[in-house]
Each structure stands twice: as structure tokens, then as C-alpha cells.
Design an enzyme around this catalytic site. Structure first.
Site, PDB file in Angstrom:
ATOM      1  N   SER A  48     -33.423  54.539  -8.747  1.00 59.24           N
ATOM      2  CA  SER A  48     -31.842  54.576  -8.750  1.00 59.24           C
ATOM      3  C   SER A  48     -31.917  52.835  -7.634  1.00 59.24           C
ATOM      4  CB  SER A  48     -30.983  55.667  -7.742  1.00 59.24           C
ATOM      5  OG  SER A  48     -31.616  56.707  -7.793  1.00 59.24           O
ATOM      6  N   SER A  49     -32.315  52.857  -6.835  1.00 55.00           N
ATOM      7  CA  SER A  49     -31.547  51.428  -6.143  1.00 55.00           C
ATOM      8  C   SER A  49     -32.063  50.403  -7.026  1.00 55.00           C
ATOM      9  CB  SER A  49     -32.348  51.603  -4.591  1.00 55.00           C
ATOM     10  OG  SER A  49     -32.010  52.827  -4.329  1.00 55.00           O
ATOM     11  N   TYR A 137     -39.488  63.414  -9.032  1.00 51.50           N
ATOM     12  CA  TYR A 137     -38.321  62.932  -8.089  1.00 51.50           C
ATOM     13  C   TYR A 137     -37.114  64.069  -8.500  1.00 51.50           C
ATOM     14  CZ  TYR A 137     -34.784  58.982  -6.646  1.00 51.50           C
ATOM     15  OH  TYR A 137     -34.138  58.321  -6.194  1.00 51.50           O
ATOM     16  N   LYS A 165     -40.202  63.577  -4.455  1.00 50.74           N
ATOM     17  CA  LYS A 165     -39.237  62.625  -3.347  1.00 50.74           C
ATOM     18  C   LYS A 165     -38.615  63.678  -3.460  1.00 50.74           C
ATOM     19  CE  LYS A 165     -36.890  58.227  -4.735  1.00 50.74           C
ATOM     20  NZ  LYS A 165     -35.616  58.273  -3.690  1.00 50.74           N
ATOM     21  N   SER A 167     -34.233  64.018  -2.797  1.00 47.54           N
ATOM     22  CA  SER A 167     -32.984  63.521  -2.743  1.00 47.54           C
ATOM     23  C   SER A 167     -31.733  64.591  -2.557  1.00 47.54           C
ATOM     24  CB  SER A 167     -32.957  61.810  -3.225  1.00 47.54           C
ATOM     25  OG  SER A 167     -33.593  61.459  -3.485  1.00 47.54           O
ATOM     26  N   GLY A 190     -35.613  62.201   0.960  1.00 45.69           N
ATOM     27  CA  GLY A 190     -34.477  61.003  -0.018  1.00 45.69           C
ATOM     28  C   GLY A 190     -33.105  60.735   0.348  1.00 45.69           C
ATOM     29  N   ASP A 192     -31.078  58.815   3.317  1.00 40.85           N
ATOM     30  CA  ASP A 192     -31.622  58.427   4.626  1.00 40.85           C
ATOM     31  C   ASP A 192     -30.915  58.851   5.944  1.00 40.85           C
ATOM     32  OD1 ASP A 192     -32.954  56.755   2.315  1.00 40.85           O
ATOM     33  OD2 ASP A 192     -31.630  55.271   3.045  1.00 40.85           O
ATOM     34  N   GLU A 193     -29.394  59.840   5.656  1.00 37.93           N
ATOM     35  CA  GLU A 193     -28.420  60.239   6.266  1.00 37.93           C
ATOM     36  C   GLU A 193     -29.177  61.088   7.574  1.00 37.93           C
ATOM     37  OE1 GLU A 193     -28.268  59.840   3.707  1.00 37.93           O
ATOM     38  OE2 GLU A 193     -26.165  59.310   3.090  1.00 37.93           O
ATOM     39  N   GLY A 209     -32.879  54.226  -0.447  1.00 36.65           N
ATOM     40  CA  GLY A 209     -32.188  52.883  -0.670  1.00 36.65           C
ATOM     41  C   GLY A 209     -31.457  52.411   0.810  1.00 36.65           C
TER      42      GLY A 209
END
Ligand SMILES: CC(=O)N[C@@H]([C@@H](O)[C@H](O)[C@H](O)CO)[C@@H](O)CC(=O)C(=O)O
Length: 303
Positions: A48-49, A137, A165, A167, A190, A192-193, A209
Site C-alpha cells: 500500500s505504502s 496480506y 500481515k 492490518s 499492521g 502502527d497505532e 506504513g
């Protein structure tokens, strides 16, 4: 031991463009060098990134080549090869295998809502196309498809499938995938928060990301977790979340803002491709503040 190389902090690699918006080998190399210097555990290329969805097959192959040429043997390399058609996905998978990537990964099919049988077939055809191991993913918020534990279990019957992975937002999903897969399967956090929460729920590491905008902070969060320093881990996650909210609150898309942050940190990788929006003039001053937030957090936590 076999899966050890997939643990830790694996930034999702950004698309690196020149000033005309074409893929830039020099700027890709610059991002590779920066991440190598920061000592991250690997990179996840073309996800995605990496703006994979806005790049054609040749461009995606070129990015996979540039990163492998620069980083092969220096860190773990995962190639995201998901594409609208099975045929293109397989072409990317074969290319990544020739380049010596450590593993492949792919989103489920996009656009048409397909049944589990088609998703299973799609992933299996990619898996069978090369000798490489495969990481599923799961990113329901962008693909509209949610991986079930039942399909995960079915896919794991193939020993080349080594993990997922994940997310999706509930950390319980990480716990459920780990429960199904056990110790021989890698589950990546996935979102990051909630890196720290994902680790506590069983994730073996993360692919993210925003990692490359502040690799020091994620590496430190990982260290705190490994050392059992959960109060410190919670505090650094809180700081990271302030930064992520700021990255996502500008006129430009999060990736455009991150690229400007990287530019301020000495790595120019251009901007984003439409329809993602670039940064606006009003964003510029606010990005100064984001860079300061990162610098202050690094000073506070990474001694
Ligand atoms: C929906 C989404 O893009 N999720 C990101 C997160 O890392 C996300 O950027 C971050 O949590 C900030 O919201 C990753 O899971 C995706 C990713 O790593 C990639 O493939 O580039």
C-alpha cells in the site's frame, strides 16, 4: 529459527519518484540507504505504502529490482506482488524470486467481490508459481475482503504459507491468527497505532506504513516490549500515535506528508501519484511541527 529473519520492525517501502513523477532509481537507493542506516529488520516492497495500485507492471518490477540490488543480503526483503489479475501477480512473483527476495506477499483480489474459493485459488496460484514462502496480506479496510481463521487454516496446510500481515484493526484478529498458526507461523501487526498492543496479543513483529518516518521510535517500542518494559512501551506508543494523527490530519495524503517529513530528515523521495493528494502550502508549517515531534520523541526515548 527459520522464521527468525521475519521478526521485528519491517517498514513498508514508499514509492520513490523523481520531480516528474516517474520511478526514480537514485531516490529508491537513497531510501534503501536511510533504512539500512537506521538498522530496521527488513522492508516490505510494493505494498500500500509503495502505491502499488497506481503503478504499472514494469514500474513495479523496476522497484523490486532497485531495492534488491541495493539491500539484498543486508536485511530481509519481502515483495508484495498482489495485482488486479492473477497473471500480473505471478509475473511479479517470478521476478521477485529471480531477484532473491526472502518471501512473497499479496492482498486478496480487488474490485470484484469474489468468493473465498476464488481468493484461495488466486493466492495458491501465486504460491505455486515460485519456490518462495508466502505471507498473506489481510487489509479489509482497503480491499473489502476479510480473511477468516477458517481460510487461514486451510492456506496453512501448504508449508510455503508462513504467516499473515494483519492490518485489520482488532488486535483480537492477531490473537486468533496466532492461535490457529501457532509458533511456526509469523503474524505481523499492521496498524502502527497499536504496534505495542499487537505484540502483546501475539504479533511477532510489524510491517507498517509510518515506520520509515520514525524508525527509531518503532525500534525502541520493540525493544521496550522485548525487555518487558510495558510502561515505557505504552508511553512511546502514545507519542507515536500523536505523530500518526498529525501525519493523517493535513491537506495532503498521509504518504505525501510522510515524504515531506523524510525530505526534512534528508531523504528526498519525491511526492505521491494522483489521486493521492500532494501537500499544500498550509501543510508546510505544520510539517515542521511534526518533524519536531519526532525529534523530541527520539530524544526522550532513544538514548
Ligand atoms: C490501511 C493501511 O494503510 N495500513 C498501513 C498502516 O501502517 C497505516 O499506514 C498506519 O497504521 C497509519 O494509519 C499498513 O498496514 C499497510 C502497509 O504496511 C503497506 O502495505 O504499505
Amino acid at each position: 529459527m527459520r522464521l527468525e529473519k521475519f521478526r521485528g520492525i519491517i517498514p513498508a517501502f514508499y514509492a520513490c519518484y523523481d520531480d516528474q513523477g516517474d520511478i526514480s532509481e537514485d531516490r529508491t537507493n537513497a531510501l534503501c540507504d536511510y533504512l539500512y542506516e537506521k538498522k530496521v529488520n527488513g522492508v516490505y516492497v510494493g505494498g500500500s505504502s509503495g502505491e502499488c495500485i497506481y503503478q504499472n507492471l514494469d514500474e513495479r518490477k523496476a522497484v523490486l529490482s532497485y531495492v534488491a540490488n541495493r539491500l539484498k543480503g543486508k536485511m530481509t526483503l519481502i515483495a508484495h506482488v498482489g495485482a488486479p489479475s492473477t497473471r500480473d501477480s505471478i509475473a511479479l512473483a517470478k521476478h521477485a524470486a529471480e531477484l532473491g527476495y526472502d518471501a512473497l506477499s499479496a492482498i486478496p483480489p480487488i474490485y470484484f467481490k469474489l468468493p473465498d474459493s476464488s481468493v484461495y485459488k488466486y493466492w495458491n496460484e501465486i504460491i505455486e508459481a515460485t519456490p518462495l514462502e508466502f505471507i498473506i496480506y489481510n487489509i479489509p479496510q482497503t480491499t473489502g475482503y476479510t480473511l477468516t481463521t477458517a481460510l487461514f487454516e486451510k492456506l496453512l496446510a501448504n508449508p510455503k504459507v508462513i504467516g499473515v500481515k494483519n492490518s485489520s484493526m482488532p488486535t483480537m484478529d492477531i490473537e486468533r491468527f496466532k492461535r490457529v498458526g501457532g509458533d511456526n507461523v509469523i503474524v505481523f501487526n499492521g496498524p502502527d497505532e497499536q504496534y505495542v498492543a499487537g505484540r502483546i496479543m501475539g504479533a511477532d513483529g510489524g510491517i507498517g506504513g509510518t515506520y520509515a518516518a520514525m524508525p527509531e521510535l518503532f525500534l525502541q517500542a520493540n525493544e521496550f516490549f522485548l525487555q518487558g518494559k510495558f510502561e515505557e512501551a505504552k508511553r512511546i506508543q502514545s507519542c507515536i500515535n500523536d505523530i500518526i494523527i498529525a501525519l493523517c490530519s493535513q491537506n495532503g495524503s498521509m504518504y505525501a506528508v510522510i515524504k515531506e517529513v523524510l525530505n526534512r530528515r534528508g531523504v528526498n523521495i519525491g511526492s505521491v501519484r494522483g489521486p493521492l493528494e500532494g501537500i499544500s502550502t498550509e501543510d508546510l508549517g505544520r510539517i515542521d511541527r511534526i518533524v519536531t515531534m519526532i525529534d523530541e520523541a527520539v530524544q526522550e526515548f532513544c538514548k
